[in-house]
Design a protein around this motif. Sequence first.
Motif, PDB file in Angstrom:
ATOM      1  N   ASN A  65      20.197   5.692   8.873  1.00 37.59           N
ATOM      2  CA  ASN A  65      20.221   5.239  10.260  1.00 37.59           C
ATOM      3  C   ASN A  65      21.639   5.133  10.811  1.00 37.59           C
ATOM      4  OD1 ASN A  65      17.732   3.149   9.002  1.00 37.59           O
ATOM      5  ND2 ASN A  65      17.274   4.769  10.459  1.00 37.59           N
ATOM      6  N   LEU A  66      22.625   5.194   9.927  1.00 33.94           N
ATOM      7  CA  LEU A  66      24.024   5.068  10.348  1.00 33.94           C
ATOM      8  C   LEU A  66      24.762   6.396  10.404  1.00 33.94           C
ATOM      9  CD1 LEU A  66      25.554   1.935   8.558  1.00 33.94           C
ATOM     10  CD2 LEU A  66      25.416   2.344  11.020  1.00 33.94           C
TER      11      LEU A  66
ATOM     12  N   MET B 282      38.142   5.897   8.640  1.00 32.73           N
ATOM     13  CA  MET B 282      37.863   4.515   9.031  1.00 32.73           C
ATOM     14  C   MET B 282      36.735   3.945   8.178  1.00 32.73           C
ATOM     15  SD  MET B 282      38.289   4.426  13.189  1.00 32.73           S
ATOM     16  CE  MET B 282      37.240   5.839  13.524  1.00 32.73           C
ATOM     17  N   ILE B 283      36.870   2.662   7.877  1.00 33.47           N
ATOM     18  CA  ILE B 283      35.893   1.965   7.047  1.00 33.47           C
ATOM     19  C   ILE B 283      35.278   0.813   7.844  1.00 33.47           C
ATOM     20  CG2 ILE B 283      35.508   0.653   4.920  1.00 33.47           C
ATOM     21  CD1 ILE B 283      36.312   3.502   4.359  1.00 33.47           C
ATOM     22  N   ASP B 284      33.964   0.743   7.832  1.00 36.91           N
ATOM     23  CA  ASP B 284      33.239  -0.392   8.402  1.00 36.91           C
ATOM     24  C   ASP B 284      32.995  -1.370   7.254  1.00 36.91           C
ATOM     25  OD1 ASP B 284      31.373  -2.191   9.362  1.00 36.91           O
ATOM     26  OD2 ASP B 284      30.130  -0.682  10.360  1.00 36.91           O
ATOM     27  N   THR B 285      33.638  -2.532   7.305  1.00 38.24           N
ATOM     28  CA  THR B 285      33.619  -3.436   6.148  1.00 38.24           C
ATOM     29  C   THR B 285      32.412  -4.367   6.101  1.00 38.24           C
ATOM     30  OG1 THR B 285      34.925  -5.130   7.300  1.00 38.24           O
ATOM     31  CG2 THR B 285      36.143  -3.455   6.037  1.00 38.24           C
ATOM     32  N   HIS B 286      31.455  -4.193   7.022  1.00 36.15           N
ATOM     33  CA  HIS B 286      30.350  -5.165   6.991  1.00 36.15           C
ATOM     34  C   HIS B 286      29.066  -4.588   7.579  1.00 36.15           C
ATOM     35  CE1 HIS B 286      29.647  -9.508   6.168  1.00 36.15           C
ATOM     36  NE2 HIS B 286      28.546  -9.238   6.851  1.00 36.15           N
ATOM     37  N   VAL B 287      28.210  -4.065   6.707  1.00 38.91           N
ATOM     38  CA  VAL B 287      26.880  -3.626   7.129  1.00 38.91           C
ATOM     39  C   VAL B 287      25.841  -4.152   6.138  1.00 38.91           C
ATOM     40  CG1 VAL B 287      27.821  -1.515   8.173  1.00 38.91           C
ATOM     41  CG2 VAL B 287      26.871  -1.437   5.869  1.00 38.91           C
ATOM     42  N   HIS B 288      24.610  -4.208   6.601  1.00 39.52           N
ATOM     43  CA  HIS B 288      23.489  -4.641   5.754  1.00 39.52           C
ATOM     44  C   HIS B 288      22.415  -3.555   5.742  1.00 39.52           C
ATOM     45  CE1 HIS B 288      25.208  -8.651   5.783  1.00 39.52           C
ATOM     46  NE2 HIS B 288      25.190  -8.663   7.103  1.00 39.52           N
ATOM     47  N   PHE B 289      21.699  -3.505   4.647  1.00 36.47           N
ATOM     48  CA  PHE B 289      20.516  -2.637   4.535  1.00 36.47           C
ATOM     49  C   PHE B 289      19.379  -3.483   3.988  1.00 36.47           C
ATOM     50  CE2 PHE B 289      24.227   0.156   3.661  1.00 36.47           C
ATOM     51  CZ  PHE B 289      24.140   0.965   4.780  1.00 36.47           C
ATOM     52  N   TRP B 290      18.177  -3.227   4.489  1.00 36.18           N
ATOM     53  CA  TRP B 290      17.029  -3.948   3.939  1.00 36.18           C
ATOM     54  C   TRP B 290      15.725  -3.217   4.241  1.00 36.18           C
ATOM     55  CZ3 TRP B 290      19.777  -7.182   7.738  1.00 36.18           C
ATOM     56  CH2 TRP B 290      19.238  -7.123   9.029  1.00 36.18           C
TER      57      TRP B 290
ATOM     58  N   ASN C 125      23.822   7.666  -1.358  1.00 35.49           N
ATOM     59  CA  ASN C 125      24.479   7.811  -0.058  1.00 35.49           C
ATOM     60  C   ASN C 125      25.985   7.622  -0.179  1.00 35.49           C
ATOM     61  OD1 ASN C 125      22.006   7.681   2.038  1.00 35.49           O
ATOM     62  ND2 ASN C 125      21.633   6.214   0.391  1.00 35.49           N
ATOM     63  N   ASP C 126      26.718   8.683   0.103  1.00 36.45           N
ATOM     64  CA  ASP C 126      28.171   8.647  -0.045  1.00 36.45           C
ATOM     65  C   ASP C 126      28.858   7.717   0.944  1.00 36.45           C
ATOM     66  OD1 ASP C 126      28.069  10.433  -2.114  1.00 36.45           O
ATOM     67  OD2 ASP C 126      28.453  12.200  -0.864  1.00 36.45           O
ATOM     68  N   ILE C 127      28.171   7.343   2.020  1.00 34.77           N
ATOM     69  CA  ILE C 127      28.848   6.495   3.014  1.00 34.77           C
ATOM     70  C   ILE C 127      29.087   5.081   2.480  1.00 34.77           C
ATOM     71  CG2 ILE C 127      27.961   7.782   4.999  1.00 34.77           C
ATOM     72  CD1 ILE C 127      26.118   5.319   5.545  1.00 34.77           C
TER      73      ILE C 127
ATOM     74  N   SER D 148      22.159  -7.458  20.283  1.00 34.77           N
ATOM     75  CA  SER D 148      22.935  -7.559  21.518  1.00 34.77           C
ATOM     76  C   SER D 148      23.229  -6.203  22.153  1.00 34.77           C
ATOM     77  CB  SER D 148      24.265  -8.283  21.231  1.00 34.77           C
ATOM     78  OG  SER D 148      25.099  -8.308  22.359  1.00 34.77           O
ATOM     79  N   ARG D 149      23.811  -5.282  21.370  1.00 32.19           N
ATOM     80  CA  ARG D 149      24.271  -4.005  21.907  1.00 32.19           C
ATOM     81  C   ARG D 149      24.156  -2.900  20.865  1.00 32.19           C
ATOM     82  NH1 ARG D 149      24.642  -6.964  25.766  1.00 32.19           N
ATOM     83  NH2 ARG D 149      26.249  -7.002  27.404  1.00 32.19           N
ATOM     84  N   PRO D 150      24.215  -1.640  21.310  1.00 33.52           N
ATOM     85  CA  PRO D 150      24.291  -0.533  20.352  1.00 33.52           C
ATOM     86  C   PRO D 150      25.602  -0.575  19.569  1.00 33.52           C
ATOM     87  CG  PRO D 150      23.687   0.263  22.543  1.00 33.52           C
ATOM     88  CD  PRO D 150      24.119  -1.161  22.709  1.00 33.52           C
ATOM     89  N   TYR D 151      25.616   0.071  18.416  1.00 36.94           N
ATOM     90  CA  TYR D 151      26.797   0.079  17.553  1.00 36.94           C
ATOM     91  C   TYR D 151      28.046   0.488  18.324  1.00 36.94           C
ATOM     92  CZ  TYR D 151      29.746   0.846  13.466  1.00 36.94           C
ATOM     93  OH  TYR D 151      30.761   0.760  12.540  1.00 36.94           O
TER      94      TYR D 151
END
Length: 273
Positions: free
Chosen positions: A34-35, A1-9, A69-71, A237-240
Amino acid sequence: MIDTHVHFWNFDPVRDGWISEDMNAIRKDFAPKNLIRVYSELQISGCIAVQASQSEEENEFLLTLAEQNDIIKGIVGWIDLKNPNLTGRLNYWNNFKKIKGWRHVLQAESSEFILDPNFISGIKQLEDYGYTYDLLCYHNQLTDIIKMVDQIPDQPFVLDHCGKPDIKNKDLKAWSENIKTLAQNPNVLCKVSGLLAEADWKNWKETEIFNCFDVIFENFGTKRVMYGSDWPVMLISRPYQDWFYLVNKYVARFSDEEKKLIFSDNAKAFYNI
């Protein structure tokens, strides 16, 4: 499965001024480490890292993270599409194959910007490189997005966060109509992501989210929808896990093949990963 939208900063209160005081949960650094635990728990194999800052330095930052990071399976970076030397910049970034496409924070821009011939001309150049383009806008900007997309029928687009419907005020009529129009463009896909930020963060109801999903899947179908989390913004709002299980609950109505499209195959084809 692929998560198509994350941010890092690495949080900077000046640069990241959009992260307001009431978003205290995300006023800190967020990195791939963190993921890893939650991805392992949910059997998510990787993500698309999407720009959060509008500078080419952001591309360097995300590329460095991807090397470590391979993810991170792909990057949606930022580039000035109005730059007179856009071709030169695209030629440069084309050396970095982890960059799959580009995004500008159109939700902060005017109609004049979105429909600027120079901006549209810039997007038209992306096809030559096989780049995608992420559309980030509010529901009340969709009419301009439709006018813009209609001028570039061969460019692969994806609508971020379902076009940010006004869930909090339960005003979905115009948004629904515009989604129907936009989805008539076969080159446009949609991410089911980011909706918790458009609802009442702490008091949203499942039915409010599912009403939006109904519109998206009715118009885009399972072959043009992909899963995304909008982590870490959704943490206001909520946990992942809550978002992941919510999407899974809705898509339980679909076949295993359709679920595979939503959680994996559509993203792999669109972002060429």
